[in-house]
Design a protein around this motif. Sequence first.
Motif, PDB file in Angstrom:
ATOM      1  N   MET A 406       0.811  -1.216   0.000  1.00  0.00           N
ATOM      2  CA  MET A 406       0.000   0.000   0.000  1.00  0.00           C
ATOM      3  C   MET A 406       0.842   1.263   0.000  1.00  0.00           C
ATOM      4  SD  MET A 406      -3.364  -1.069   2.263  1.00  0.00           S
ATOM      5  CE  MET A 406      -2.499  -1.905   3.587  1.00  0.00           C
ATOM      6  N   GLU A 407       2.024   1.212   0.625  1.00  0.00           N
ATOM      7  CA  GLU A 407       2.939   2.350   0.548  1.00  0.00           C
ATOM      8  C   GLU A 407       3.389   2.564  -0.888  1.00  0.00           C
ATOM      9  OE1 GLU A 407       4.445   4.341   2.935  1.00  0.00           O
ATOM     10  OE2 GLU A 407       3.694   3.473   4.814  1.00  0.00           O
ATOM     11  N   GLU A 408       3.613   1.476  -1.622  1.00  0.00           N
ATOM     12  CA  GLU A 408       4.018   1.579  -3.026  1.00  0.00           C
ATOM     13  C   GLU A 408       2.888   2.164  -3.877  1.00  0.00           C
ATOM     14  OE1 GLU A 408       6.143   0.977  -6.706  1.00  0.00           O
ATOM     15  OE2 GLU A 408       6.650   1.413  -4.625  1.00  0.00           O
ATOM     16  N   ILE A 409       1.661   1.704  -3.647  1.00  0.00           N
ATOM     17  CA  ILE A 409       0.518   2.253  -4.385  1.00  0.00           C
ATOM     18  C   ILE A 409       0.365   3.739  -4.086  1.00  0.00           C
ATOM     19  CG2 ILE A 409      -2.003   2.207  -4.546  1.00  0.00           C
ATOM     20  CD1 ILE A 409      -1.843  -0.839  -4.188  1.00  0.00           C
ATOM     21  N   ALA A 410       0.525   4.130  -2.825  1.00  0.00           N
ATOM     22  CA  ALA A 410       0.422   5.543  -2.451  1.00  0.00           C
ATOM     23  C   ALA A 410       1.460   6.379  -3.186  1.00  0.00           C
ATOM     24  CB  ALA A 410       0.582   5.705  -0.938  1.00  0.00           C
ATOM     25  N   ALA A 411       2.672   5.859  -3.314  1.00  0.00           N
ATOM     26  CA  ALA A 411       3.731   6.589  -4.018  1.00  0.00           C
ATOM     27  C   ALA A 411       3.394   6.763  -5.499  1.00  0.00           C
ATOM     28  CB  ALA A 411       5.065   5.859  -3.854  1.00  0.00           C
ATOM     29  N   ILE A 412       2.784   5.750  -6.103  1.00  0.00           N
ATOM     30  CA  ILE A 412       2.378   5.839  -7.512  1.00  0.00           C
ATOM     31  C   ILE A 412       1.312   6.912  -7.688  1.00  0.00           C
ATOM     32  CG2 ILE A 412       1.216   4.595  -9.384  1.00  0.00           C
ATOM     33  CD1 ILE A 412       2.590   2.036  -8.264  1.00  0.00           C
ATOM     34  N   TYR A 413       0.338   6.945  -6.790  1.00  0.00           N
ATOM     35  CA  TYR A 413      -0.713   7.959  -6.874  1.00  0.00           C
ATOM     36  C   TYR A 413      -0.150   9.350  -6.618  1.00  0.00           C
ATOM     37  CZ  TYR A 413      -4.631   4.758  -7.464  1.00  0.00           C
ATOM     38  OH  TYR A 413      -5.517   3.842  -7.985  1.00  0.00           O
ATOM     39  N   GLU A 414       0.791   9.460  -5.688  1.00  0.00           N
ATOM     40  CA  GLU A 414       1.412  10.766  -5.412  1.00  0.00           C
ATOM     41  C   GLU A 414       2.070  11.320  -6.673  1.00  0.00           C
ATOM     42  OE1 GLU A 414       5.084  12.667  -2.775  1.00  0.00           O
ATOM     43  OE2 GLU A 414       4.946  10.515  -3.147  1.00  0.00           O
ATOM     44  N   ARG A 415       2.861  10.507  -7.363  1.00  0.00           N
ATOM     45  CA  ARG A 415       3.557  10.977  -8.563  1.00  0.00           C
ATOM     46  C   ARG A 415       2.569  11.444  -9.627  1.00  0.00           C
ATOM     47  NH1 ARG A 415       6.795   6.379  -7.330  1.00  0.00           N
ATOM     48  NH2 ARG A 415       5.771   5.102  -8.927  1.00  0.00           N
ATOM     49  N   ASN A 416       1.485  10.719  -9.783  1.00  0.00           N
ATOM     50  CA  ASN A 416       0.527  11.058 -10.827  1.00  0.00           C
ATOM     51  C   ASN A 416      -0.370  12.228 -10.441  1.00  0.00           C
ATOM     52  OD1 ASN A 416       0.639   9.067 -13.246  1.00  0.00           O
ATOM     53  ND2 ASN A 416       1.030   7.807 -11.434  1.00  0.00           N
ATOM     54  N   LEU A 417      -0.579  12.451  -9.160  1.00  0.00           N
ATOM     55  CA  LEU A 417      -1.316  13.641  -8.733  1.00  0.00           C
ATOM     56  C   LEU A 417      -0.516  14.902  -9.030  1.00  0.00           C
ATOM     57  CD1 LEU A 417      -2.900  12.335  -5.423  1.00  0.00           C
ATOM     58  CD2 LEU A 417      -4.175  13.354  -7.327  1.00  0.00           C
ATOM     59  N   TYR A 418       0.799  14.831  -8.916  1.00  0.00           N
ATOM     60  CA  TYR A 418       1.631  15.975  -9.288  1.00  0.00           C
ATOM     61  C   TYR A 418       1.511  16.276 -10.777  1.00  0.00           C
ATOM     62  CZ  TYR A 418       3.907  16.191  -4.710  1.00  0.00           C
ATOM     63  OH  TYR A 418       4.153  16.352  -3.368  1.00  0.00           O
ATOM     64  N   VAL A 419       1.406  15.240 -11.595  1.00  0.00           N
ATOM     65  CA  VAL A 419       1.207  15.441 -13.035  1.00  0.00           C
ATOM     66  C   VAL A 419      -0.139  16.110 -13.292  1.00  0.00           C
ATOM     67  CG1 VAL A 419       0.884  14.269 -15.254  1.00  0.00           C
ATOM     68  CG2 VAL A 419       2.695  13.508 -13.700  1.00  0.00           C
ATOM     69  N   LEU A 420      -1.183  15.611 -12.636  1.00  0.00           N
ATOM     70  CA  LEU A 420      -2.527  16.133 -12.835  1.00  0.00           C
ATOM     71  C   LEU A 420      -2.647  17.579 -12.356  1.00  0.00           C
ATOM     72  CD1 LEU A 420      -5.221  14.976 -13.949  1.00  0.00           C
ATOM     73  CD2 LEU A 420      -5.901  14.582 -11.591  1.00  0.00           C
ATOM     74  N   ALA A 421      -1.816  17.973 -11.400  1.00  0.00           N
ATOM     75  CA  ALA A 421      -1.865  19.339 -10.868  1.00  0.00           C
ATOM     76  C   ALA A 421      -1.557  20.371 -11.937  1.00  0.00           C
ATOM     77  CB  ALA A 421      -0.889  19.484  -9.700  1.00  0.00           C
ATOM     78  N   THR A 422      -0.854  19.977 -13.001  1.00  0.00           N
ATOM     79  CA  THR A 422      -0.500  20.927 -14.058  1.00  0.00           C
ATOM     80  C   THR A 422      -1.643  21.156 -15.040  1.00  0.00           C
ATOM     81  OG1 THR A 422       0.419  19.208 -15.515  1.00  0.00           O
ATOM     82  CG2 THR A 422       1.903  20.190 -13.895  1.00  0.00           C
ATOM     83  N   ALA A 423      -2.781  20.461 -14.842  1.00  0.00           N
ATOM     84  CA  ALA A 423      -3.914  20.586 -15.768  1.00  0.00           C
ATOM     85  C   ALA A 423      -4.866  21.706 -15.387  1.00  0.00           C
ATOM     86  CB  ALA A 423      -4.679  19.263 -15.839  1.00  0.00           C
ATOM     87  N   GLY A 424      -4.528  22.516 -14.381  1.00  0.00           N
ATOM     88  CA  GLY A 424      -5.421  23.591 -13.967  1.00  0.00           C
ATOM     89  C   GLY A 424      -4.879  24.296 -12.742  1.00  0.00           C
ATOM     90  N   GLU A 425      -5.790  24.857 -11.960  1.00  0.00           N
ATOM     91  CA  GLU A 425      -5.379  25.522 -10.729  1.00  0.00           C
ATOM     92  C   GLU A 425      -4.774  24.514  -9.756  1.00  0.00           C
ATOM     93  OE1 GLU A 425      -8.453  27.874  -8.979  1.00  0.00           O
ATOM     94  OE2 GLU A 425      -9.203  28.598 -10.909  1.00  0.00           O
ATOM     95  N   ALA A 426      -4.080  25.038  -8.743  1.00  0.00           N
ATOM     96  CA  ALA A 426      -3.442  24.167  -7.757  1.00  0.00           C
ATOM     97  C   ALA A 426      -4.488  23.269  -7.090  1.00  0.00           C
ATOM     98  CB  ALA A 426      -2.721  24.997  -6.703  1.00  0.00           C
TER      99      ALA A 426
END
Length: 500
Positions: A406-426
């Motif tokens: 689950m720590e590994e899954i959380a890290a994967i989601y964290e990385r991709n949330l940073y990518v998604l953050a560039t699609a609009g406001e913070a």
Amino acid sequence: MRYIAIDVGSTFLKAGQLDVQNLAITHMESIRMPEPLPNENPLRKEWNAIQLLELMKGLIDRQLASCPGCKGIWITTQMHGFIITDEYGVADTPYISWQDERGLEYADKLGTSYFSALMDRVGEKAWRRTGLWEKPGVAAVGLFHMLQQADLGLEIKRERQGKACAASMNDIQTLDSKRLCTLGGYLIQSLTGSHVCHITNAAPTGLVDVRAGKWDKDIVSAVGCQALQFPRIVVGIDSVGHYHSRWGGVPVYPDIGDHQASVLGSLADAKNEAIVNMGTAGWISRVSDAYRIGEWELRPYFEGRYLPTITKLPGGRNMAVLVRFIADVGQSIYGITLTEDTLWERLLAEADSFSQKFLAGERQAGKGQLHVHVGFYGGQTGTDSGAIDCINGDNLQVGGLFAAAMEEIAAIYERNLYVLATAGEAIRRITFSGGVMMKNAFLRDAIAKAVGIEAVMAPERDEVFLGLLRLALVSEGLYASVEETREVLLQKLHANNKGA
């Protein structure tokens, strides 16, 4: 004033009633999705279309029996799949779902896989118009595979009136009398006779120009299915016909993609929240007012908006691999069988206990932690292998195994949330949704801690029904837009929680 709602997912078919006066969802019913048709080829995932139709109509009729004066029927379904019917709406093919990857099969005459051949024909620029990533589990790829195999004179099995029969694909090649249907569109056609589908279900076929909201002629031509009768694409939420049932005529509304219904039902703020959903698989999404191309899929939403979305993230099926392993140990070695819910409850408790006792100490001491690579399925975002490493004398325990996964899954989601953050406001907050997230507090906490921002759980377990309720409120004329429904539903849920 009540509407009936039906949700056709990958695991369950569900139905309920939307009470627009009391802002409530009642009379919930759930049945398990049937098993796919037997097939020796593991890439094929097909369901008996007529059986699915009977199950869907059965749910609707049972709901109608307890919903006098029903105002209408709302439908949301899993996306990407398709069915070909004859001109009367009778299924000529099984339902071929998003899980079907026949396009990865190698085609001798093409010198590559069907999937790669189609992507080469379409070209990157044209495919971008679909808003989708290149992936084999979409209708465009399945159709291309079918038509290419027709050229080879091969046969497939189809379902007609519930009986399997062999039919040459050359028969299907006479496309001018055949209709392409989404799963929801197939149900609507049976109920009303209307050959339509909503943009949120049309776009995932890979045959639509998302920005234009129309079937993409270039892609349709590349697939070779231009002679098919395509459904009329509906962008709004007005009724598309009537179901003439034994209880009278009932308006039927367009089929809504389950992804869009889930986002709407999460009640997330449209400007600065991200939705993290985890069921069988996982995705993250946010709402955007603009058509922004980036490292995400871009899906149509409501009222002219879009959903930048990252898909194919690890989900419940990844964790289920480990759960099945532990279940097998219990059964094979100790002769003990636990229910799935009990097993999950105990495993999550073990993970939490291990995390509190060992992980903090290992981090402080700088020791290498147990690492679980969760890529047990091919083609997933953020992970490409399945393995366990960094084992030491203390951490190879059941709790350690699940905590590390689950720590590994959380890290994967964290990385991709940073990518998604560039699609609009913070992004200032995360809203979790989906059955796995509802049950798994450890994983929710791990993702929130990794990202470092506020995180909340969606207010309803079956958020797609809340999303359909929002649409029904607008259709009923009680509110001018779906945005207006958000605040009133939040106030209602807050009052309910306070009263409880």
